[in-house]
Design an enzyme around this catalytic site. Structure first.
Site, PDB file in Angstrom:
ATOM      1  N   GLU A   1       0.819  -1.110  -0.089  1.00 68.31           N
ATOM      2  CA  GLU A   1      -0.026   0.062  -0.051  1.00 68.31           C
ATOM      3  C   GLU A   1       0.863   1.184   0.120  1.00 68.31           C
ATOM      4  OE1 GLU A   1      -2.897  -0.243   3.053  1.00 68.31           O
ATOM      5  OE2 GLU A   1      -3.927  -1.934   2.178  1.00 68.31           O
TER       6      GLU A   1
ATOM      7  N   GLU B   1      -4.684  -8.209  -0.853  1.00 71.23           N
ATOM      8  CA  GLU B   1      -5.733  -8.320   0.473  1.00 71.23           C
ATOM      9  C   GLU B   1      -7.060  -8.268  -0.006  1.00 71.23           C
ATOM     10  OE1 GLU B   1      -4.478  -5.287   3.230  1.00 71.23           O
ATOM     11  OE2 GLU B   1      -2.437  -5.897   3.323  1.00 71.23           O
TER      12      GLU B   1
END
Length: 688
Positions: A301, A420
Site C-alpha cells: 500500500e 488483500e
C-alpha cells in the site's frame, strides 16, 4: 490492511511449460522420445528477442517448414554468448553446454508443408545476448532464411510462466498482524508467535499461497547500511522456510514501512531511496537461493505524504524500478523470481492501473505481477451512509474494479494478485456488517475474481482463523468463501424473516438469488419441509405459508424461533432465521460524552443503522455529509445489556447545547426516534 491499518481502506496458459536447465543425460533421454521423420529439405527460422532486462530476456521462435511434412521435430542451435534457457512454453527445451534443443510437445508435432510452429522461452545472459546465427531442424540446417531481431514492437510484456504460477497461488491467505506489527515483537499487536502448526493448519484449509507481511523499520540500524537485525531476519527466514516446506507459494514484502518512513520520500528523497535500496539488497541476498515459490512484493500500500497522485505514481515507479533491478542483479533464483508490483495505494482506479502498466511495459520483464487490494464499496465495507446492504451499487464497485484490473493486466498477459481482500469493518469485529449481506459480498467476490482470473488472498489479522485454536471464528463465512473458489452458491434477498408478535402470523416471501443454480429444497435441521404445504417457489420467489410460519414460530418468543436452510443445486445452503419481534422501546437517559447508554428493549429486533440530524435538518456527528452514521464507530447495540451505546467519537463532532434527532433503523423495517443534547461533557437523552 491490519487491525492498526493506516489510511482508508481464465488465466491464459502457456502449454508445455518446463524447466530447461537439465543434465546431459536427461537431454539424451528426452531426445530418444522424439518421433523422427525424414529430414525436411528446407526450413526458415524467425528468432525475436521480445524483451530484455538485466541478466534476462524473453524470446519467440517461429519455424516454417519449406519441405515435406514433418511428424515430430527438434530444433537445435548454439548460443554464441553462453546464454541459457530457463523456462519455455509450447516446446520442451533442454541444454548441453552451449547447445540448446527445442522439441515438440504433443499437440504441435506435425508441421505441414508451408506451415509454421512457434514457441517461446525465457533465458539468462551475462555480458552479451548475441542471437544464434544458425538453426537446424531434425538435423537439416535452416538455410531457407533465418532472421533475428533484438527489438520488439509489442506494447506489453511477454509472459513466461508467471500466469501459471500466479494461478497456482489461488487461493491465498495473509498472516496479518504478526511480523508486520510495528512494535518490538511479532506479538505486539495481540497475536501469539507464529508456529509451524499454524501454517500446517492453514495449509489443511485448502490455501495454496500465503502472504507474509513484514515491517522492517523497527529492526534496522541507521544510515548508511540500515542493517536488518540478524535475529529478526533469521526469524523471518524461519517462518518463510516453514511455509515453503508446507508447499505454499509465499509472498514476502515490505509492509507498514510504507507509512512509517517510505511516505516521507517527497521531502527526503535520497534518504528514503537509500534505505529502501539497502533493505531490498539485504533481503535479495538473504533469499537469493530460496525456492522459486517465494515471491517478492516491493511494498505494501505505497503512499507519499503531501503530493498528488501523479507525483505519487512517479515516486512509486522509482521504487519499483529500483526493487526490480536490485533483485534481478542479485542472481540465483532471483534472476527469474516472480516480483509483485503494486499500484499507488494498491488502488484499482484506472489511472493508478495505467501508471503501473506503463512501468511494467517499460521493464520488459515477463516475471512481473500486478497487485491491488479490495475491501469493497466503502459505505458498505464499514456500514456508513446507509450502506447496510450488498446492493447494486456495492456490486458494481466490485465488478468495475476487477474488470479494470483484468483489461489492464490479465488480458495482456500480466497476472494480477488481489493481495488483500475483506471488509474494512472487520478491523473492529466481523459483526459490523449484517451476516447475510456479508455472505453475499464474499460469495460474489470469489465468483467474480475467478471469472477474471485474479488470484485472491484473504486478509486475516487473527479475526478469522484462530492462531492457536485452528478454528474459524465464523464457520458460515469461511464455508461461503471456500465455496466461491470453485462454484457459485444461491443466496436470497435476506437471511432474516420478521413477524410482529403484535400481529397475526402471515405468509412471508423472500426473493432468491439463484446465481445460476436451481432451488433444491428447504429444511429445518434434518427435517425436510413440504413443498406446497410449507412453502412454494415461483420463479425466484420463495414463500413460506402462514401455516408453516405459525408452526415454526411456536410460542412466538422474541428473537429467532426457527432456523431454516434453503439448498441449491450447488454451493452452500442459505440460512434463514425466522424472528418474532415488536417495535423496540427506548428509555430516557443521562450520561457523559465518554459513556452514554440508551436503555433499549430490542424485543427481538436488530439494529441496522442510525441517522443523526439537528433541528434545522442538517446532518449531525462525524461524516456530516450523510445523516447515516458509522455503525460501531459512533453507535452500537448491546443486545445482552439491553442498551444502545453512543460513542465519544459521535459526541466529539456534535454541537454543544444543540438538540440532535436520532432515528434508529431496525432490520424489521421499524424506525424509532430519540433525542440527545450534549452540554459540555454531559449528555441527556429523551424519547420526546
Amino acid at each position: 490492511m491490519a487491525g492498526m491499518r493506516i489510511g482508508a481502506r481464465s488465466a491464459r496458459r502457456r502449454i508445455g511449460l518446463v524447466a530447461a536447465a537439465v543434465t546431459a543425460l536427461a537431454t539424451s533421454v528426452g531426445l530418444m522420445a522424439v518421433a523422427q521423420a525424414e529430414a525436411a529439405p528446407g526450413c526458415r527460422v524467425d528468432y525475436k528477442v521480445a524483451g530484455q532486462w538485466a541478466g534476462g530476456f524473453s524470446a519467440n521462435v517461429s519455424v516454417t517448414n519449406l519441405g515435406d511434412r514433418v511428424d515430430g521435430w527438434r530444433l537445435v542451435w548454439t548460443w554464441p554468448s553462453g546464454q541459457q534457457v530457463t523456462q519455455a512454453w509450447n516446446a520442451t527445451v533442454t541444454s548441453s553446454g552451449s547447445q540448446a534443443t527445442a522439441s515438440n510437445v504433443g499437440y504441435n508435432a506435425v508441421i505441414a508443408t508451408g506451415a509454421s510452429v512457434s514457441f517461446g522461452f525465457n533465458g539468462s545472459w551475462t555480458g552479451a545476448n548475441t542471437a544464434p546465427s544458425s538453426f537446424a531442424l531434425n538435423g537439416v540446417t535452416c538455410d531457407g532464411g533465418t532472421t533475428t531481431t533484438t527489438t520488439t514492437t509489442t506494447t506489453n510484456p511477454v509472459p513466461g510462466n508467471a500466469m501459471e504460477q500466479v494461478a497456482a497461488m489461488q487461493p491465498g491467505w495473509n498472516l496479518g498482524n504478526s511480523l508486520d506489527a510495528t512494535g518490538s515483537d511479532e506479538t505486539s499487536w495481540g497475536n501469539p508467535r507464529i508456529t509451524e502448526a499454524l501454517l500446517d493448519n492453514v495449509k489443511a484449509q485448502g490455501f495454496k499461497s500465503i502472504r507474509i507481511p513484514v515491517t522492517w523499520g523497527q529492526h534496522q540500524g541507521g544510515a548508511p547500511g540500515y542493517t536488518i537485525e540478524a535475529a529478526y531476519l533469521d526469524r523471518v527466514k524461519e517462518v518463510v522456510g516453514w511455509a515453503l516446506a508446507d508447499g505454499f507459494h509465499v509472498m514476502l514484502n515490505i509492509h507498514h514501512d510504507s507509512w512509517q518512513w517510505i511516505s516521507a520520500m517527497p521531502t527526503d528523497h535520497a534518504g528514503v531511496l537509500a534505505r529502501y535500496n539497502a533493505t531490498w539488497t539485504q533481503l535479495a541476498a538473504a533469499f537469493r537461493d530460496a525456492s522459486p515459490k517465494l515471491v517478492f512484493e516491493s511494498v505494501n500500500e505505497p503512499q507519499f505524504t503531501g503530493v498528488d497522485a501523479a507525483r505519487g505514481d512517479q515516486l512509486l515507479h522509482e521504487l519499483n524500478t529500483s526493487f526490480r533491478d536490485i533483485v534481478r542483479r542479485s542472481g540465483g533464483n532471483n534472476a527469474a523470481r516472480l516480483l509483485v508490483l503494486p499500484t499507488l495505494h494498491t488502488s484499482g482506479d484506472q489511472a493508478r492501473l495505467d501508471a503501473l502498466a506503463t512501468s511494467i511495459t517499460g521493464y520488459r520483464d515477463p516475471n512481473l505481477v500486478a497487485t491491488i487490494h479490495n475491501y469493497g464499496y466503502w459505505p458498505f465495507s464499514v456500514n456508513v451512509a446507509g450502506g447496510t446492504r450488498f446492493d447494486a451499487t456495492a456490486q458494481k464497485d466490485l465488478t468495475d474494479t476487477f474488470d479494470r484490473a483484468h483489461a489492464t493486466f490479465v488480458a495482456r498477459g500480466v497476472p494480477v494478485v488481489l493481495g488483500e481482500y475483506g471488509l474494512l469493518g472487520f478491523d473492529r469485529h466481523t459483526g459490523t456488517i449484517q451476516q447475510g449481506e456479508k455472505l453475499k459480498f464474499f460469495e460474489y467476490l470469489g465468483h467474480y475474481a475467478r471469472t477474471k482470473n485474479i488470484t485472491t488472498m484473504l486478509w486475516d489479522n487473527g479475526q478469522h482463523f484462530g492462531r492457536t485454536s485452528f478454528q474459524w471464528s465464523d464457520p458460515e463465512l469461511i464455508a461461503q468463501i471456500k465455496s466461491s473458489w470453485t462454484t457459485r452458491s444461491g443466496t436470497a434477498s435476506a437471511d432474516q424473516v420478521f413477524s410482529a408478535r403484535s400481529s397475526a402470523v402471515t405468509a412471508k416471501t423472500l426473493t432468491l438469488n439463484l446465481n445460476g443454480t436451481s432451488f433444491a429444497g428447504l429444511s429445518q435441521g434434518s427435517t425436510e419441509l413440504a413443498r406446497g404445504a410449507d412453502y412454494t417457489v415461483s420463479g425466484d420467489q420463495l414463500t413460506l405459508t402462514a401455516s408453516a410460519m405459525t408452526r415454526l414460530s411456536g410460542s412466538r418468543a422474541y428473537g429467532t424461533n426457527a432456523v431454516l436452510h434453503a439448498r441449491f443445486s450447488q454451493g452452500v445452503p442459505w440460512r434463514i432465521n425466522l424472528i418474532t419481534h415488536d417495535t423496540p422501546v427506548l428509555g430516557n437517559a443521562t450520561g457523559t460524552t465518554s459513556s452514554f447508554r440508551i436503555p433499549t428493549g430490542f424485543r427481538g429486533d436488530l439494529l441496522a443503522t442510525m441517522e443523526a440530524k439537528y433541528a434545522d435538518g442538517t446532518n449531525a456527528g462525524p461524516h456530516n455529509w450523510t445523516s447515516f452514521k458509522e455503525f460501531d464507530r459512533t453507535f452500537a447495540p448491546d443486545y445482552a445489556g439491553s442498551a444502545t451505546t453512543l460513542t465519544s467519537d459521535f459526541f466529539a463532532e456534535v454541537n454543544d447545547n444543540a438538540r440532535v434527532t436520532l432515528t434508529f433503523h431496525y432490520w424489521s423495517g421499524a424506525r424509532v426516534t430519540y433525542f440527545v443534547t450534549r452540554s459540555g461533557s454531559t449528555v441527556t437523552g429523551t424519547t420526546g
